[in-house]
Design a protein around this motif. Structure first.
Motif, PDB file in Angstrom:
ATOM      1  N   TRP A 695     -56.786 -39.414 -26.957  1.00 46.59           N
ATOM      2  CA  TRP A 695     -57.948 -38.893 -26.231  1.00 46.59           C
ATOM      3  C   TRP A 695     -58.660 -40.113 -25.676  1.00 46.59           C
ATOM      4  O   TRP A 695     -59.210 -40.912 -26.442  1.00 46.59           O
ATOM      5  N   ASP A 704     -65.413 -38.891  -9.279  1.00 45.97           N
ATOM      6  CA  ASP A 704     -64.639 -38.331  -8.162  1.00 45.97           C
ATOM      7  C   ASP A 704     -63.348 -39.102  -7.954  1.00 45.97           C
ATOM      8  O   ASP A 704     -63.269 -40.311  -8.204  1.00 45.97           O
ATOM      9  N   ASP A 727     -61.464 -34.256  -5.851  1.00 46.69           N
ATOM     10  CA  ASP A 727     -61.444 -33.702  -7.205  1.00 46.69           C
ATOM     11  C   ASP A 727     -62.275 -34.616  -8.097  1.00 46.69           C
ATOM     12  O   ASP A 727     -62.770 -35.664  -7.664  1.00 46.69           O
ATOM     13  N   ARG A 730     -61.667 -34.472 -15.255  1.00 44.01           N
ATOM     14  CA  ARG A 730     -62.093 -33.406 -16.160  1.00 44.01           C
ATOM     15  C   ARG A 730     -61.639 -33.720 -17.579  1.00 44.01           C
ATOM     16  O   ARG A 730     -60.848 -34.637 -17.795  1.00 44.01           O
ATOM     17  N   LEU A 731     -62.083 -32.875 -18.462  1.00 43.32           N
ATOM     18  CA  LEU A 731     -61.770 -33.110 -19.881  1.00 43.32           C
ATOM     19  C   LEU A 731     -60.267 -33.182 -20.128  1.00 43.32           C
ATOM     20  O   LEU A 731     -59.768 -34.038 -20.852  1.00 43.32           O
ATOM     21  N   GLN A 732     -59.530 -32.268 -19.486  1.00 41.60           N
ATOM     22  CA  GLN A 732     -58.092 -32.249 -19.774  1.00 41.60           C
ATOM     23  C   GLN A 732     -57.381 -33.505 -19.296  1.00 41.60           C
ATOM     24  O   GLN A 732     -56.273 -33.792 -19.729  1.00 41.60           O
ATOM     25  N   PHE A 735     -56.532 -36.316 -22.136  1.00 42.20           N
ATOM     26  CA  PHE A 735     -55.609 -36.119 -23.264  1.00 42.20           C
ATOM     27  C   PHE A 735     -54.218 -36.671 -22.985  1.00 42.20           C
ATOM     28  O   PHE A 735     -53.742 -36.627 -21.854  1.00 42.20           O
TER      29      PHE A 735
ATOM     30  N   PHE B  12     -59.426 -32.805 -31.730  1.00 43.66           N
ATOM     31  CA  PHE B  12     -58.352 -32.846 -30.741  1.00 43.66           C
ATOM     32  C   PHE B  12     -57.961 -31.425 -30.332  1.00 43.66           C
ATOM     33  O   PHE B  12     -57.796 -31.119 -29.159  1.00 43.66           O
ATOM     34  N   CYS B  19     -60.474 -27.031 -22.084  1.00 43.22           N
ATOM     35  CA  CYS B  19     -60.343 -27.614 -20.750  1.00 43.22           C
ATOM     36  C   CYS B  19     -60.659 -26.588 -19.656  1.00 43.22           C
ATOM     37  O   CYS B  19     -60.153 -25.470 -19.693  1.00 43.22           O
ATOM     38  N   ASP B  20     -61.445 -27.000 -18.697  1.00 35.58           N
ATOM     39  CA  ASP B  20     -61.757 -26.111 -17.589  1.00 35.58           C
ATOM     40  C   ASP B  20     -60.701 -26.259 -16.500  1.00 35.58           C
ATOM     41  O   ASP B  20     -59.983 -27.223 -16.443  1.00 35.58           O
ATOM     42  N   PRO B  24     -59.300 -28.115  -7.354  1.00 35.33           N
ATOM     43  CA  PRO B  24     -59.906 -29.153  -6.517  1.00 35.33           C
ATOM     44  C   PRO B  24     -60.220 -28.600  -5.129  1.00 35.33           C
ATOM     45  O   PRO B  24     -59.655 -27.592  -4.702  1.00 35.33           O
ATOM     46  N   GLU B  25     -61.102 -29.300  -4.453  1.00 31.64           N
ATOM     47  CA  GLU B  25     -61.491 -28.847  -3.114  1.00 31.64           C
ATOM     48  C   GLU B  25     -60.660 -29.560  -2.066  1.00 31.64           C
ATOM     49  O   GLU B  25     -60.538 -30.790  -2.097  1.00 31.64           O
ATOM     50  N   ASN B  62     -65.437 -43.375  -0.406  1.00 28.88           N
ATOM     51  CA  ASN B  62     -64.027 -43.447  -0.811  1.00 28.88           C
ATOM     52  C   ASN B  62     -63.085 -43.704   0.353  1.00 28.88           C
ATOM     53  O   ASN B  62     -61.885 -43.534   0.221  1.00 28.88           O
TER      54      ASN B  62
END
Lengths: 1056, 195
Positions: A695, A704, A727, A730-732, A735, B12, B19-20, B24-25, B62
């Protein structure tokens, strides 16, 4: 003692069995004093050694005469060397000088026997006997520290394996046939406390509780002992056979399996008395007993100082006990002597491969039978201090002096009593040994006072002074700097002072300073350690330059407490935790060799703490730059065994701030992060299963980033052929996970691993070694999934090892798309540029999509000196060992941008990266010891490579390098064609040279040190390179190619 | 310690399940003409500050902009977009030109009140002055070219005049002198300075 013999003994033995050489003519010792250890040497054939038994007990008789073993665990090993050193590979004159000096000292004490592992040629056993009257107990270790089976190094030895047992028995047979007629051979000795190394795995034992499993393994061990004893006794009727057991462990199995054993031998460390040991042996085995190791160390761990008198007192009481239990004294009657441990201190024993020239005072195990320095909860056995003689440093030829401690003089006086004389009774023994006063035989009060004063004055001492003097003669043609084209001369003086301090018994600090004399401006390789003291611009004095003339070259501190050991380091390396549960390599190794000098990097800096006792398994490291390019951080690891022999490790890394600058492009600080990993491992017989979770990168959540996807046939964003998305992390994306399977089965080993890493789940590159020296490894970066598998097949010293890698980033590299402002609409369409680690939360670099193939072929007849060991160039003892490694990388996707470093240390991102290409590399390595004192290393490479920056040119490079030493001469050189220059920026900017050549010849005051390379030497070196349009410093307006040369002369002085 | 291990394993597992999955845009054009400025950092756009790269309102943070785009934005009077464009470029390749046009764009924001909160106008004015002063301090010899790319103009002079126009006071030993052709030029009273 644990770890007291080399693991390479078995290999040496294999070599020596075949050449029990012709005897040496010497004068014989004729005198005989029965029973007192003054040996008879009248025979020219084998001595007749018998175990004599009557109602009063046991005696050893040699050629019919009573013989008590006044023996010694003897060896010759200079300070600075370790288990790989072998006296028997030296010249005859050297060996004779050593033996004559040491055996004279031994016999003056009354010693009459030495213990030697296989490896000693028969002719030297004979020489020691005939010249000095000293017998040799020849010891085969029975795979105690591993052994080679069919060309495969096996450690620990699997005594359950039929093939392994067959190989051991065959070695024993060869040994006996080769040595049984050697004059001076006293007895055969098998093993060395092998019952302490019963840890191999097999399907048969894996499900048993630990004690039962060990007992099951012990049955295999002792049945092999029994078979080996029978093999010997079937071939040699003149010499008895003993084993060297660990105390009396598994004595019931010895009774069961070793029925033909003549003598019970044990390594025993029970303090002042072995208590019931002799009686137990008498009762259970009814054979004579011989101490194969016993004694005490000469270092007082409690007070932190040498204490030879305490050691002597243990020896006095133990030897008195041997006398009392010898034949006819009314006690057990089975003691036939002992092999005192040991003759001289072993400076290599603690950590065995590092600090070899330091007399470590680390106590590595606890034993309450030694009450004079035992403190509950603390170790008190100092492995490096067991000698009854202290050892001096070797001279340039490898000879050293011995300084007998009190124990030597106690034994000398004690041995004067003939144990088997008619007049020797219990009373006379007690009177004789009791009258020996260790304090009277120890140093005089004046010497003690002097020693105390010396301890005081040596709290800060100079360990070494080194002085480097160099001259540089340079010139060239076709260079951007006209001044460099002229023939120029300059010189360098660089001085090093190594200081150490021991303010308390458990704190040691070291400091190395570097002082500069003149610093040259003309070396053709313009980056070097001493450059820091050069004038800023050629010909222009920098008023502040003198500040850099004195620098701290390195510093370290060790603080050993009851519950922790702290190691501080500044420009001193440390190892990674990859073998101890750091599955994602969060704490990498920080041994950089000459690179930190080259770039004058003050790394690594920080400290590590290993906790002990109840916190055993916990480690912490903290520092501003624990490894090169690291952000300031604290990292901790906790490792322990769970029920079911499951290994668990938890690592957490917390970066405190982000470092701003780097010195070279390969160590650019990554964005500040936080990482936690969990590791579980379990061995299932020959299969090891390792799983881990990571993690990492949570501070980057919400940042971003841009990603692109091919638009296929559609025009895509700004007609780029890509759709572009905005984008955020994110949390995922934080991992990662990894699974590794390793299957070890002697000649065939296999591994497979796979990993999934979220976008910012970044770990470190894999620095562990799986089976062999493969180069194709997991990069450790986030944003990828990967799979690797490899197989090694070894037969008759040849190894074939294919290896495969597939990896792919989860989010690919970002293309360059130019932004566009649409005036009519007022809309701006932002462009994209390749990501870089300075501005983006993740990049695609080492994790780019690739299919990698590797084929490693190796030939190594001495696998005990592992070919991939970090210091193998020094340790390899094979006549010829070689490897060829071919790596092909099929890159299927480009990369994001790399970071470059301006001359002032500032960082920048390259605007692009080279496109995906198929690249390959072949590396060949040959190391050879064809004749005594000659050592050769040859390496070659060829390959197709790419720059690290943005240059798209692909290069085909070739080269060879060699190094060879003979006695004190060292010659080295290299020839490289179309290769990058020596510095990182050369590859960053794709600077190559058509030809780079170097040749170096030096003569040393001592034999060259192949690994550390710091010794007194005088040498000359030539460097030459041609330059073309791709070369650094080439003037494009010049006609033809340019060239540069440098002639370096050097005199390096090292006082130690 | 066992509790810690259990807690870590549980963490863990929980985090992995939490997880969300928002998609993406896809990128499209951004209306940069209508941007208004919100002060994010009072040193933004003044060398060596790089906070513009982390300003979420900066549409260019960016991406690389061509010089043509930067001048096009400046020419369109898109003062906020122009500021972000030049300030972003200034962080990537520090030049007097980028510094000057960032300061000039800030002056444009001030003059057109293109801010979300009028209370920020004074801050913007001071930022513009600081940007112009930065030209004098860090890029005193920089020039910019006319539309043909051939005729150079010293930016130090323009920066000096901009400071004066904004009611600021030029720091350092800079003075405005009259040139032989009747023009004006900012020079240092005692010479020297950074490059």
């Amino acid at each position: 003692m644990r770890g007291s013999i080399p693991r390479s003994v078995a290999v040496i033995a294999t070599l020596v069995f075949a050449c029990a050489c012709a005897p040496i003519k010497t004068a014989t010792v004729a005198s005989t004093v029965p029973g007192t250890g003054k040996a008879s040497a009248a025979t020219r054939g084998p001595n007749k050694v018998q175990v004599y038994k009557d109602v009063r007990g046991f005696k050893l008789k040699v050629d019919g005469k009573d013989f008590m073993v006044f023996g010694m665990n003897w060896g010759y090993l200079p300070i600075g060397e370790n288990y790989n050193y072998s006296l028997w590979t030296k010249s005859d004159s050297f060996i004779k000088q050593v033996l004559d000096k040491e055996m004279k000292l031994l016999t003056a004490m009354g010693g009459n026997a030495i213990r030697q592992y296989v490896g000693i040629p028969a002719r030297w056993i004979q020489y020691i006997y005939e010249k000095h009257g000293v017998y040799t107990i020849l010891n085969h270790p029975l795979g105690r520290y591993g052994m080679t089976v069919d060309g495969v190094w096996q450690s620990p030895t699997n005594y359950a394996s039929r093939r392994t047992r067959q190989v051991i028995r065959s070695e024993i047979v060869k040994l006996v046939e080769g040595y049984k007629n050697t004059p001076g051979l006293l007895m055969w000795l098998l093993g060395n406390e092998n019952n302490y190394g019963l840890s191999w795995k097999s399907a048969e034992t894996e499900n048993l509780p630990k004690e039962q499993a060990n007992r099951a393994r012990a049955k295999h061990l002792y049945s092999l002992f029994g078979e080996a004893i029978d093999e010997i006794k079937a071939r040699d009727k003149n010499h008895p056979v003993a084993i060297a057991n660990g105390d009396l462990g598994y004595i019931d199995l010895i009774v069961q399996y070793c029925k033909n054993m003549d003598i019970m031998g044990s390594n025993v460390y029970r303090g002042y008395s072995s208590r019931d040991l002799f009686d137990v042996v008498k009762k259970k085995l009814d054979v004579p007993f011989l101490y194969t190791e016993f004694g005490a160390d000469a270092y007082d761990a409690k007070r932190g100082r040498e204490d030879g008198e305490a050691q002597a007192e243990y020896l006095r009481t133990l030897w008195q006990e041997i006398y009392e239990h010898s034949h006819g004294k009314g006690r057990a009657g089975n003691a036939i002597g002992g092999l005192t441990f040991q003759w001289a201190d072993g400076w290599w024993k603690y950590r065995q491969e590092v600090n070899l020239d330091v007399h470590d005072t680390n106590a590595s195990w606890a034993n309450d039978a030694y009450p004079h320095d035992f403190v509950k909860g603390e170790n008190n056995m100092n492995e490096e201090w067991f000698g009854i003689c202290a050892k001096g440093r070797p001279d340039e030829d490898g000879f050293y002096e011995l300084y007998p401690r009190t124990g030597y003089f106690v034994l000398k006086r004690g041995y004067q009593l003939d144990p088997y004389a008619q007049t020797t009774t219990l009373a006379t023994i007690r009177a004789h040994w009791g009258a020996i006063k260790t304090e009277e035989l120890g140093p005089s009060p004046a010497v003690k006072r002097l020693a105390a004063q010396l301890r005081e004055t040596s709290r800060v001492k100079v360990d070494n002074v080194r002085m480097d003097f160099r001259t540089f003669t340079t010139g060239g043609d076709g260079l951007t700097e006209n001044s460099r084209e002229k023939s120029r001369f300059d010189h360098l003086e660089s001085f090093y002072i190594d200081l150490s301090s021991r303010p308390t018994k458990n704190v040691t600090a070291k400091l190395s300073l570097n002082v500069l004399g003149n610093v040259p401006v003309n070396p053709i390789d313009a980056i070097y350690y001493e450059k820091r003291g050069a004038t800023v611009t050629e010909g222009e004095e920098d008023p502040f330059a003198d500040i850099d003339r004195l620098a701290i070259y390195g510093a370290s501190v060790t603080w050993d407490e009851t519950w922790f050991q702290l190691r501080g380091f500044f420009r001193k390396g440390h190892y990674h935790w990859g073998y101890e549960g750091d599955f994602f390599n969060l704490y990498p190794e920080a041994n950089y060799g000459g690179n930190i000098d080259l770039y004058n990097a003050n790394v690594p800096i920080g400290f590590e703490i290993d906790f002990k006792r109840r916190l055993e398994g916990l480690k912490l490291a903290f520092g501003p730059e624990l490894y090169w390019g690291a952000n300031p951080q604290i990292i901790g690891k906790y490792e322990r065994k769970l029920p079911g022999e499951v290994e668990l490790a938890l690592v957490h890394q917390e970066e405190i701030a982000q470092r701003a600058a780097g010195a070279i492009s390969t160590v650019i600080p990554t964005p500040r992060s936080r990482r936690t990993s969990l590791y579980l491992a379990k061995e299932l017989g020959r299969l090891k299963v390792e799983v881990g979770a990571l993690w990492a990168g949570t501070p980057l959540i919400g940042e971003d980033y841009e990603r692109s996807e091919s638009s296929g046939d559609a025009p895509g964003y700004l007609n780029s052929g890509y759709f572009v998305f905005d984008d955020e992390i994110r949390l995922q994306d934080t991992f990662g996970s990894k699974v590794k399977l390793t299957y070890s089965n002697g000649p065939i080993n296999w591994y497979a691993q796979g990993a999934y890493k979220g976008l910012v789940a970044v770990g470190g590159s894999d620095q562990t070694l799986t089976f062999t020296g493969w180069r194709l490894k997991e990069s450790g970066q986030g944003n990828q999934y990967n799979a690797l598998t490899g197989l090694t097949f070894t037969r008759n010293n040849f190894q074939v090892a294919p290896n495969f890698l597939y990896q792919k980033p989860l989010v690919g590299p970002l293309p360059s798309i130019e932004g566009y402002f649409d005036r009519p609409s007022g809309l701006y369409f932002p462009g994209t540029t390749p990501r870089n680690v300075l501005d983006d939360p993740f990049v695609v670099r080492g994790n780019q999509e690739q299919l990698g193939y590797e084929l490693l072929l190796a030939y190594d007849p001495t696998p005990a000196t592992f070919m991939w060991q970090f210091d193998n160039i020094k340790r390899e003892d094979a006549r010829l060992a070689a490897s060829v490694d071919f790596v092909y990388r099929n890159y299927r996707q480009g990369q994001d941008a790399n970071i470059g470093v301006f001359a002032n240390g500032g960082l920048f991102a390259f605007p692009a990266a080279p496109p995906a290409e198929d690249l390959w590399e072949v590396n060949v390595r040959v190391i050879s010891n064809p004749v005594r004192n000659l050592r050769i290393l040859a390496e070659g490479f060829a390959g197709r490579g790419q720059a690290r920056g943005d240059d798209t040119r692909v290069i085909n490079r070739y080269g060879v390098a060699f190094r060879s030493s003979y006695l004190r001469w060292l010659v080295s050189g290299h020839l490289k064609i179309d290769d990058w220059g020596p510095f990182d920026y050369h590859r960053d900017f794709n600077f190559t040279f058509p030809v780079q050549a170097m040749a170096d010849l030096s003569y040393g005051a001592v034999a060259p040190d192949w690994f550390y390379g710091r010794y007194t030497q005088l040498g000359v070196q030539g460097r030459f390179r041609t330059l073309d349009k791709y070369s650094d410093r080439f003037d494009p307006t010049s006609t033809g190619n340019g060239a540069e040369y440098q002639i370096l002369s050097y005199l390096n002085i090292s006082l130690y | 310690m066992n509790k810690l291990i259990c807690a870590t394993v549980a963490a863990f597992a929980l985090l992995a399940g939490a997880c969300d999955q928002d998609p993406p845009e896809a990128r499209f054009g951004v209306d940069v003409l209508g941007l208004v400025y919100e002060v994010d950092d009072p040193n933004e756009g003044v060398y060596p500050n790089k906070s513009v790269l982390s300003n979420d309102n900066n549409p260019f943070r960016n991406s690389d902009l061509s010089i043509e785009t930067r001048f096009a934005l400046t020419g369109e009077g898109a003062v906020v977009a122009a500021f972000y464009a030049w300030a972003t470029q200034l962080t990537r390749e520090p030049t007097g030109e980028s510094q000057f046009y960032a300061a000039l764009s800030l002056a444009g924001i001030y003059e057109t009140s293109a801010v979300t909160d009028d209370a920020d106008l004074e801050t913007v004015r001071l930022m513009s002055i600081a940007g112009a002063q930065s030209v004098l301090d860090h890029f005193p010899e920089s020039v910019t070219f006319d539309v043909t790319g051939t005729i150079p103009t010293r930016l130090a002079t323009l920066a000096y005049l901009l400071i004066e126009e904004l009611g600021g006071r030029v720091e350092g030993d800079w003075v405005l002198v009259e040139t032989p052709d009747g023009g004006r030029e900012a020079v240092r009273g005692s010479g020297g300075g950074d490059q």
